[in-house]
Design an enzyme around this catalytic site. Structure first.
Site, PDB file in Angstrom:
ATOM      1  N   ARG A   1      -2.421  -9.822   6.602  1.00  0.00           N
ATOM      2  CA  ARG A   1      -3.801  -9.647   7.069  1.00  0.00           C
ATOM      3  C   ARG A   1      -4.478 -10.942   7.512  1.00  0.00           C
ATOM      4  O   ARG A   1      -5.612 -10.921   7.972  1.00  0.00           O
ATOM      5  CB  ARG A   1      -4.624  -8.952   5.976  1.00  0.00           C
ATOM      6  CG  ARG A   1      -4.272  -7.476   5.864  1.00  0.00           C
ATOM      7  CD  ARG A   1      -4.887  -6.850   4.640  1.00  0.00           C
ATOM      8  NE  ARG A   1      -4.112  -7.159   3.458  1.00  0.00           N
ATOM      9  CZ  ARG A   1      -4.387  -6.682   2.242  1.00  0.00           C
ATOM     10  NH1 ARG A   1      -5.443  -5.897   2.077  1.00  0.00           N
ATOM     11  NH2 ARG A   1      -3.626  -6.991   1.216  1.00  0.00           N
TER      12      ARG A   1
ATOM     13  N   HIS B   1       1.121  -0.861  15.307  1.00  0.00           N
ATOM     14  CA  HIS B   1       0.657   0.533  15.283  1.00  0.00           C
ATOM     15  C   HIS B   1       0.883   1.250  16.609  1.00  0.00           C
ATOM     16  O   HIS B   1       1.352   2.387  16.638  1.00  0.00           O
ATOM     17  CB  HIS B   1      -0.835   0.584  14.918  1.00  0.00           C
ATOM     18  CG  HIS B   1      -1.093   0.366  13.461  1.00  0.00           C
ATOM     19  ND1 HIS B   1      -2.313   0.595  12.878  1.00  0.00           N
ATOM     20  CD2 HIS B   1      -0.284  -0.072  12.453  1.00  0.00           C
ATOM     21  CE1 HIS B   1      -2.249   0.317  11.580  1.00  0.00           C
ATOM     22  NE2 HIS B   1      -1.028  -0.107  11.300  1.00  0.00           N
TER      23      HIS B   1
ATOM     24  N   LYS C   1      -5.449   1.897   8.289  1.00  0.00           N
ATOM     25  CA  LYS C   1      -6.514   1.228   9.015  1.00  0.00           C
ATOM     26  C   LYS C   1      -6.303  -0.274   8.936  1.00  0.00           C
ATOM     27  O   LYS C   1      -5.688  -0.726   7.974  1.00  0.00           O
ATOM     28  CB  LYS C   1      -7.892   1.626   8.510  1.00  0.00           C
ATOM     29  CG  LYS C   1      -8.041   1.944   7.023  1.00  0.00           C
ATOM     30  CD  LYS C   1      -7.687   0.901   6.016  1.00  0.00           C
ATOM     31  CE  LYS C   1      -8.382  -0.425   6.181  1.00  0.00           C
ATOM     32  NZ  LYS C   1      -7.871  -1.412   5.167  1.00  0.00           N
TER      33      LYS C   1
ATOM     34  N   ILE D   1       0.831  -1.201   0.000  1.00  0.00           N
ATOM     35  CA  ILE D   1       0.000   0.000   0.000  1.00  0.00           C
ATOM     36  C   ILE D   1       0.874   1.263   0.000  1.00  0.00           C
ATOM     37  O   ILE D   1       0.454   2.325  -0.481  1.00  0.00           O
ATOM     38  CB  ILE D   1      -0.982  -0.028   1.211  1.00  0.00           C
ATOM     39  CG1 ILE D   1      -1.992   1.122   1.178  1.00  0.00           C
ATOM     40  CG2 ILE D   1      -0.237  -0.007   2.531  1.00  0.00           C
ATOM     41  CD1 ILE D   1      -3.092   0.935   0.186  1.00  0.00           C
TER      42      ILE D   1
ATOM     43  N   SER E   1      12.905   1.422   6.265  1.00  0.00           N
ATOM     44  CA  SER E   1      12.568   0.005   6.288  1.00  0.00           C
ATOM     45  C   SER E   1      13.431  -0.625   7.364  1.00  0.00           C
ATOM     46  O   SER E   1      14.252   0.068   7.992  1.00  0.00           O
ATOM     47  CB  SER E   1      12.823  -0.610   4.916  1.00  0.00           C
ATOM     48  OG  SER E   1      12.412  -1.965   4.910  1.00  0.00           O
ATOM     49  N   ARG E   2      13.245  -1.927   7.575  1.00  0.00           N
ATOM     50  CA  ARG E   2      14.107  -2.532   8.579  1.00  0.00           C
ATOM     51  C   ARG E   2      15.528  -2.701   8.036  1.00  0.00           C
ATOM     52  O   ARG E   2      16.449  -2.971   8.775  1.00  0.00           O
ATOM     53  CB  ARG E   2      13.515  -3.864   9.062  1.00  0.00           C
ATOM     54  CG  ARG E   2      12.394  -3.630  10.089  1.00  0.00           C
ATOM     55  CD  ARG E   2      11.587  -4.880  10.310  1.00  0.00           C
ATOM     56  NE  ARG E   2      10.907  -5.295   9.068  1.00  0.00           N
ATOM     57  CZ  ARG E   2      10.199  -6.406   8.939  1.00  0.00           C
ATOM     58  NH1 ARG E   2      10.075  -7.224   9.966  1.00  0.00           N
ATOM     59  NH2 ARG E   2       9.610  -6.705   7.785  1.00  0.00           N
TER      60      ARG E   2
ATOM     61  N   LEU F   1       2.381  -0.091   8.674  1.00  0.00           N
ATOM     62  CA  LEU F   1       2.889  -1.323   9.297  1.00  0.00           C
ATOM     63  C   LEU F   1       1.729  -2.244   9.685  1.00  0.00           C
ATOM     64  O   LEU F   1       0.582  -1.795   9.779  1.00  0.00           O
ATOM     65  CB  LEU F   1       3.696  -0.962  10.554  1.00  0.00           C
ATOM     66  CG  LEU F   1       4.911  -0.053  10.338  1.00  0.00           C
ATOM     67  CD1 LEU F   1       5.505   0.352  11.691  1.00  0.00           C
ATOM     68  CD2 LEU F   1       5.956  -0.762   9.486  1.00  0.00           C
TER      69      LEU F   1
END
Lengths: 350, 350
Positions: A163, A73, A91, A6, A27-28, A68
């Protein structure tokens, strides 16, 4: 902050928005951030940070976009606020309203703008439809909202997407898609919280126990009602129907318009059936709302405008956005609670 | 049998149907029947009966259309069958499935055709949509049906219409409009009964305790789900959305097409969002199905065809129509039971 899929779309939106610039990507690993900058043709000079902390210490960064996984969050939105960064948070905003409250408190403490990433709120169609819903002569009193948000995910998604991982996005389809349905319902009722929420029996869960399909009904004391369904297993559907005592508004792409430059909806008011012959005396009106920028770029514009007003003019952060995020999260939590309690009716106390 | 408002529409339909004739009209007074014949320009020689019994004794009458208040269906549909008349019965078919079973048994005992007055079943659009729903490559497995049927009634209706009188039509909006929603859902799932039905909390009732707005969710063992809402208080809305794993079908006038000569629906299959830009790769298809006769005339044609086959060729009555009436009534009963039991989940045993 993060290179999720996204973020590609939102980085394009930031490029399109005349009042915003990507100054840094974190980023990591610095390598991954650098690759994201190159792949997405971000401006030369965009800095690559190898950690989120390093990004939050960057003095040129006014605001962060946080796509993330939901479980991160609380930590990172609070960290961003503590470092004085405005927060545009994907969201679902948090795993629970308690977590969200900590984020909102951190932002409020430093007069930082908070906004969630519900893009369709910013399409000009949304404002045009709202005008009709507020017209008592054409729409009347709200009676019913019906909202459906689904997409057919592939086996790869159902196995590996964040997700569907309880440790990353514990709200599953309810958080990812139900969020939009609930927001559309609250938007239609002018953000008045329902007093009763009850989940439909038998939501579908994956092997890890995560919701991948569910629905619920919502009721208000004045008799308004709403129903929604969200699913990772059903064909792409973004149906929204809002029925008042005198008007009906329908659209099939409320979440993401099917075309980028314009978006349709249908509105009928005081429709009457012919007495004897079959049919309506007048067909529902078709409206098409053009837009110069896609809704995600308009979201960035609005967020940046608010950030700029705070930074340049010392304005107060706009309380509307955190308030509607919180109400949406409250209803998400109520649906989850109803499911956990065997589809009991959950009373919401605003 | 009876001169209700809907009888005007159906008498026009009988005139349009090439294989049916109105031979007689009955009312509680011969004068009223005679006036109905004149007002609706029925053929010369149409007989006026001053009682329903007198109509049932008329040897020229093959079949009766019964639009009486629901509370009278049991008595008069059984009386008609006992006199050897085929029965076209308005919906809701009965106050309960137990009553309906007595009607169906009376018809079956004499090999009489039974059909309920759900007109939209007979529109050619319905058959065309059914073809798509049965296509596994384009529609996939059914996931969700959402159905809304409402109209905004005026104060006169809410005071005096038979549909708001507990002694005449005790099922209120659930029987009048919920019937259509439930039928559309059962139609979409190929008449497989749900195993769970639960009414939404807080249906709206009138002073006499009759339901004037309500909704429910339905669940199947295979994970399919449905939700519906019906209301006498909301603007005219006949929305039907059917979502499979691979396709979405939507229409806004399933109950009564907004135009008499053709009827539209929208169907999308395997829709994909563009990767970066907003929008669909291909827009949902718009289908328009023309029809020579309005759906109510097609209903009369189909009913008359079945009656003729029995009368002329000694065929067996078509069991599909009583069977789907019974399933619809079973689910209506389950929603009513859920409301009466405080929105408990009701299990349906087919």
């Amino acid at each position: 902050m993060g290179c999720a899929g996204i973020a590609r779309k939102v980085s394009r939106a930031i490029k399109l928005a005349p009042n915003a610039t990507v100054v840094a990507v974190a980023s990591r690993s610095e390598e991954k951030a650098r690759r994201f900058i190159a792949d997405n043709h971000l401006p030369e000079g965009t800095r690559a940070h190898g950690s989120y902390d390093s990004l939050l210490d960057d003095p040129d960064v006014d605001a962060v976009y946080v796509p993330l996984p939901t479980s991160l969050h609380l930590q990172w939105a609070v960290a961003a606020a503590d470092k004085g960064k405005h927060v545009l948070l994907e969201k679902p905003t948090a795993l629970s309203v308690a977590d969200l409250d900590r984020i909102l408190e951190a932002c409020e403490a430093k007069n930082l703008q908070f906004m969630d990433g519900t893009m369709w709120m910013h399409h000009p169609r949304t404002a045009e439809m709202q005008g009709l819903l507020h017209d008592p002569d054409r729409f009347g009193q709200l009676q019913l909202v019906s909202s459906i948000a689904s997409f057919q995910s592939n086996p790869e998604f159902l196995q590996n997407d964040i997700r569907v991982k309880p440790d990353l996005d514990a709200l599953g389809a309810l958080g990812d898609l139900g969020w939009y349905c609930i927001r559309s319902i609250l938007w239609a009722v002018d953000y008045k919280l329902p007093n009763k929420v009850v989940a439909f029996p038998n939501p579908i869960k994956n092997e890890a126990g995560l919701i991948i399909s569910c629905g619920a009904s919502l009721q208000w004391e004045n008799g308004s009602a709403a129903m929604f369904h969200c699913s990772f297993l059903a064909h792409l559907t973004f149906e929204l129907t809002i029925v008042g005592s005198r008007g009906t508004l329908t659209l099939s792409d409320f979440l993401i318009p099917f075309e980028e430059n314009s978006a349709p909806f249908s509105f009928a008011s005081d429709s009457r059936l012919s007495k004897l012959k079959m049919g309506l005396e007048e067909l529902p009106g078709k409206h098409v709302v053009p837009t110069e920028f896609p809704q995600e770029a308009r979201m960035i514009c609005e967020f940046s405008r608010l950030v700029e007003a705070i930074k340049v003019s010392g304005s107060k952060a706009d309380g509307k956005w955190p308030s509607i995020s919180r109400k949406t999260q409250l209803v998400v939590d109520a649906v989850k609670e109803s499911i956990e309690k065997g589809f009991e009716i959950v009373e919401i106390v605003g």
